[in-house]
Design a protein around this motif. Structure first.
Motif, short mmCIF file in Angstrom:
data_model
loop_
_atom_site.label_atom_id
_atom_site.label_comp_id
_atom_site.label_asym_id
_atom_site.label_seq_id
_atom_site.Cartn_x
_atom_site.Cartn_y
_atom_site.Cartn_z
N ALA A 173 -39.98 -19.23 -28.69
CA ALA A 173 -41.09 -18.45 -28.14
C ALA A 173 -40.66 -17.70 -26.90
CB ALA A 173 -42.26 -19.39 -27.82
N TYR A 174 -39.88 -18.35 -26.05
CA TYR A 174 -39.37 -17.67 -24.85
C TYR A 174 -38.48 -16.49 -25.23
CZ TYR A 174 -41.00 -20.84 -21.16
OH TYR A 174 -41.78 -21.53 -20.27
N LEU A 175 -37.63 -16.68 -26.21
CA LEU A 175 -36.71 -15.61 -26.59
C LEU A 175 -37.48 -14.44 -27.23
CD1 LEU A 175 -33.75 -14.83 -26.57
CD2 LEU A 175 -33.56 -15.70 -28.89
N ARG A 176 -38.49 -14.76 -28.04
CA ARG A 176 -39.27 -13.67 -28.63
C ARG A 176 -40.03 -12.89 -27.54
NH1 ARG A 176 -40.22 -17.68 -32.53
NH2 ARG A 176 -42.25 -18.22 -31.61
N TYR A 177 -40.49 -13.61 -26.53
CA TYR A 177 -41.17 -12.93 -25.43
C TYR A 177 -40.20 -12.06 -24.64
CZ TYR A 177 -44.30 -12.21 -21.46
OH TYR A 177 -45.08 -11.65 -20.48
N ALA A 178 -38.98 -12.59 -24.45
CA ALA A 178 -37.96 -11.79 -23.77
C ALA A 178 -37.63 -10.54 -24.59
CB ALA A 178 -36.70 -12.63 -23.54
N ASN A 179 -37.51 -10.71 -25.90
CA ASN A 179 -37.23 -9.57 -26.76
C ASN A 179 -38.36 -8.55 -26.72
OD1 ASN A 179 -37.64 -8.46 -29.85
ND2 ASN A 179 -35.49 -8.52 -29.23
N GLU A 180 -39.59 -9.04 -26.68
CA GLU A 180 -40.74 -8.13 -26.57
C GLU A 180 -40.70 -7.36 -25.24
OE1 GLU A 180 -45.63 -8.44 -26.39
OE2 GLU A 180 -44.43 -10.14 -27.10
N GLN A 181 -40.32 -8.07 -24.17
CA GLN A 181 -40.19 -7.41 -22.86
C GLN A 181 -39.14 -6.30 -22.92
OE1 GLN A 181 -41.94 -8.40 -20.11
NE2 GLN A 181 -40.85 -7.47 -18.40
N MET A 182 -38.03 -6.60 -23.59
CA MET A 182 -36.95 -5.62 -23.70
C MET A 182 -37.39 -4.41 -24.53
SD MET A 182 -33.82 -4.71 -23.07
CE MET A 182 -32.99 -6.18 -22.48
N ARG A 183 -38.04 -4.62 -25.64
CA ARG A 183 -38.37 -3.54 -26.55
C ARG A 183 -39.54 -2.68 -26.07
NH1 ARG A 183 -36.52 -3.85 -31.81
NH2 ARG A 183 -35.12 -5.59 -32.22
N GLU A 184 -40.52 -3.30 -25.45
CA GLU A 184 -41.73 -2.58 -25.10
C GLU A 184 -41.69 -1.98 -23.69
OE1 GLU A 184 -45.16 -4.95 -25.76
OE2 GLU A 184 -44.79 -5.19 -27.92
N GLU A 185 -40.86 -2.50 -22.82
CA GLU A 185 -40.83 -2.00 -21.45
C GLU A 185 -39.45 -1.49 -21.03
OE1 GLU A 185 -42.80 -4.16 -18.36
OE2 GLU A 185 -44.05 -5.27 -19.78
N MET A 186 -38.42 -2.29 -21.23
CA MET A 186 -37.12 -1.96 -20.66
C MET A 186 -36.40 -0.86 -21.45
SD MET A 186 -35.91 -5.81 -19.62
CE MET A 186 -34.48 -5.24 -18.73
N LEU A 242 -28.32 -2.92 -22.02
CA LEU A 242 -29.54 -3.70 -22.20
C LEU A 242 -29.71 -4.12 -23.66
CD1 LEU A 242 -31.98 -1.67 -19.92
CD2 LEU A 242 -30.94 -3.89 -19.43
N ALA A 243 -29.49 -3.17 -24.59
CA ALA A 243 -29.63 -3.49 -26.01
C ALA A 243 -28.61 -4.52 -26.44
CB ALA A 243 -29.50 -2.22 -26.84
N ASP A 244 -27.38 -4.39 -25.93
CA ASP A 244 -26.34 -5.35 -26.30
C ASP A 244 -26.63 -6.72 -25.69
OD1 ASP A 244 -23.61 -5.57 -27.60
OD2 ASP A 244 -23.18 -6.40 -25.61
N ALA A 245 -27.18 -6.76 -24.48
CA ALA A 245 -27.55 -8.04 -23.87
C ALA A 245 -28.61 -8.74 -24.71
CB ALA A 245 -28.04 -7.82 -22.44
N ASP A 246 -29.58 -7.98 -25.19
CA ASP A 246 -30.64 -8.57 -26.02
C ASP A 246 -30.07 -9.08 -27.33
OD1 ASP A 246 -33.51 -9.07 -26.27
OD2 ASP A 246 -33.41 -7.61 -27.92
N THR A 247 -29.16 -8.31 -27.93
CA THR A 247 -28.53 -8.73 -29.18
C THR A 247 -27.68 -9.97 -28.98
OG1 THR A 247 -28.51 -6.46 -30.01
CG2 THR A 247 -26.93 -7.99 -30.98
N THR A 248 -26.91 -9.98 -27.90
CA THR A 248 -26.02 -11.11 -27.63
C THR A 248 -26.81 -12.37 -27.30
OG1 THR A 248 -24.41 -9.53 -26.75
CG2 THR A 248 -24.03 -11.84 -26.26
N ALA A 249 -27.92 -12.21 -26.58
CA ALA A 249 -28.76 -13.37 -26.27
C ALA A 249 -29.30 -14.00 -27.56
CB ALA A 249 -29.90 -12.96 -25.36
N ALA A 250 -29.68 -13.18 -28.50
CA ALA A 250 -30.17 -13.71 -29.78
C ALA A 250 -29.06 -14.38 -30.57
CB ALA A 250 -30.79 -12.58 -30.59
N SER A 251 -27.86 -13.80 -30.52
CA SER A 251 -26.72 -14.42 -31.21
C SER A 251 -26.41 -15.78 -30.61
CB SER A 251 -25.49 -13.51 -31.13
OG SER A 251 -25.72 -12.29 -31.80
N GLY A 252 -26.42 -15.88 -29.27
CA GLY A 252 -26.17 -17.16 -28.62
C GLY A 252 -27.24 -18.18 -28.94
#
Length: 499
Positions: free
Chosen positions: A218-231, A135-145
């Protein structure tokens, strides 16, 4: 003497026969007596007559119960040597069988716990760590992309998709094997519910980014927030729960079988007392039956002690040099992944990423350390301390060097971004050469190599620990039966001398 005429002659004096002489008058014989008078009934004994000393009086209408009669017979038998021997034989057989049963029971529990360590709890702990990392790597890779814009490299996209696919498969596996843990089930359900939401947000961010729309950030920051605060917190709880279960299984597998050892000491003590008693009464040094029972019980005791000792030592090795090393590597690996995600999100935020930068500095401090003393050392130093050979320590040292270079390059990239050269900062973070992304890939590869080695170390030691219990439960039961039979035969040999 002459009597005068007309005088009465004097009557003769009465004659009293002596007490011992027969009656002067003959008694009628049995033949001449009437049939009814042949056997006169004895006179009834008065109630006050004294009882005979040779016949105890038993009250009429009172009988002993079966229990009382049994106790009386056992008490009577215990006053004789054959009775004592039978009691001794029964007690010895019971103690030896008890020793075997308790040994088989406790060893079976330890063996089941060791089996759980190897086949269940440790693999689940590893899978939970992989879920977190995926999950952490997916979030990192999504930001890199996202930083790559419309020219997102295919390798980056494939890595993101692989992370999501691995996380989904591991969650399904964890759900099938964590049915005994309600906490784990709750976290798995939460992750299964939020993962599609996260991927949907990432896809929306990619679609808007390709069109050059600011809404993508904005969508990516919201996705990142979802990952950090819940997942990621849910993944952390799942990992902690599975690691705690592994610790409980280790504790159960290594716990000494005190009941079995106590029962064995009691059985051996009773056998020693019985042989000493036999020697004092017969002056015979050995009773083959009792010697055989002692040998069987001693064999179980030695096997139990040695087998459990070997299993305990190997399980401790697998814990200290395998499982704990893996946990330290996982913590460092997760910290590096989160630091990489924070670094990427700092640039995604475009000037509003101070919170991400602070989070990056904290994560890098946790991974690399903040001082030279033991209290200030980082997660990589902990992993290096737990590595017990060169094959395990060398990759960690490589990761430490890569982290040092990463920190220097990150400082340069931040300087370029603060100076207003955003494109140069992005190139310094996700570029093919000389970027912080290159350092992160080196850290990722080194920790993956170290983890693979420590997993092999764990499996080898844990398999040896599980093997220490092999055959012990069945062997203890068989030897206990043979020992009990030998003890009974030995006592029976003494009993035969009384027949």
């Amino acid at each position: 003497m002459t009597q005068p005429p007309g005088a009465r002659p004097p009557s003769p004096p009465p004659v009293t026969p002596p007490a011992s002489s027969p009656s002067a008058f003959p008694l009628p014989s049995a033949a001449s007596a009437p049939a009814s008078a042949a056997a006169p009934a004895p006179a009834p004994t008065p109630a006050s007559a004294p009882a005979s000393a040779s016949a105890p009086v038993v009250p009429q209408g009172r009988r002993r119960s079966a229990w009382t009669e049994g106790v009386h017979r056992v008490r009577a038998a215990a006053t004789t040597e054959p009775g004592r021997l039978r009691a001794i034989g029964a007690v010895l057989a019971a103690l030896i069988v008890l020793f075997g049963v308790v040994t088989a029971w406790e060893v079976s529990e330890r063996e089941a716990a060791a089996e759980a360590v190897v086949e269940h709890s440790q693999p689940l702990s590893v899978d939970a760590a992989r879920i977190y990392r995926s999950l952490a790597d997916a979030d990192t890779t999504a930001a890199s992309g996202f930083l790559a814009g419309g020219d997102e490299p295919r390798a980056v996209r494939e890595r993101y998709e692989k992370d999501i696919r691995d996380a989904s498969e591991l969650l399904a596996k964890a759900a099938a094997n964590s049915d005994s843990s309600r906490s784990a089930q709750r976290q798995i359900a939460k992750l299964n519910r939020t993962l599609p939401v996260y991927t949907g947000l990432v896809e929306s961010a990619r679609a808007n980014n390709r069109q050059g729309l600011p809404l993508g950030g904005a969508y990516l920051r919201y996705a990142n927030e979802q990952m950090r605060e819940e997942m990621l917190p849910a993944a952390r709880v799942l990992y902690t729960a599975e690691t705690a279960r592994l610790g409980n299984d280790y504790e159960e597998a290594k716990r000494w079988p005190w009941f079995a050892l106590g029962a064995g000491a009691l059985a051996l003590g009773a056998l020693g007392w019985a042989q000493r008693r036999n020697y004092r009464r017969t002056n015979r040094v050995f009773n083959l039956g009792l010697v055989g029972a002692t040998a069987a019980s001693l064999a179980v005791m030695l096997w139990l002690t040695a087998g459990h000792g070997v299993a305990r030592w190997n399980l401790s090795e697998s814990d200290e040099k395998g499982a704990r090393s893996l946990q330290a590597l996982n913590e460092a690996w997760i910290g590096a992944l989160q630091a990489r995600g924070d670094e990427n999100m700092t640039l995604v935020a475009r000037g509003a990423g101070s919170a991400y930068e602070e989070a990056f500095q904290k994560q890098m401090g946790d991974v690399a350390g903040r001082g030279t003393d033991r209290a200030g050392q980082g997660l990589l130093e902990d992993a290096l301390f737990l590595a017990d050979d060169a094959a395990g320590s060398k990759p960690v040292e490589e990761a430490q060097r890569a982290v040092g270079i990463w920190k220097d390059r990150h400082k340069d990239a931040r300087g370029e971004d603060d100076a207003g050269d955003y494109d140069a900062a992005v190139e310094g973070v996700i570029g093919a050469e000389g970027s912080t992304g290159e350092c992160f890939d080196n850290v990722d590869a080194s920790l993956s190599k170290a983890s693979a080695h420590e997993q092999e170390e764990f499996e080898r030691a844990a398999d040896d620990g599980r093997g220490g219990f092999a055959g012990l439960a069945v062997g203890a039961a068989v030897l206990a039966v043979l020992g009990a039979a030998a003890g009974v035969l030995g006592v029976g040999r003494r009993l035969s001398e009384y027949r």
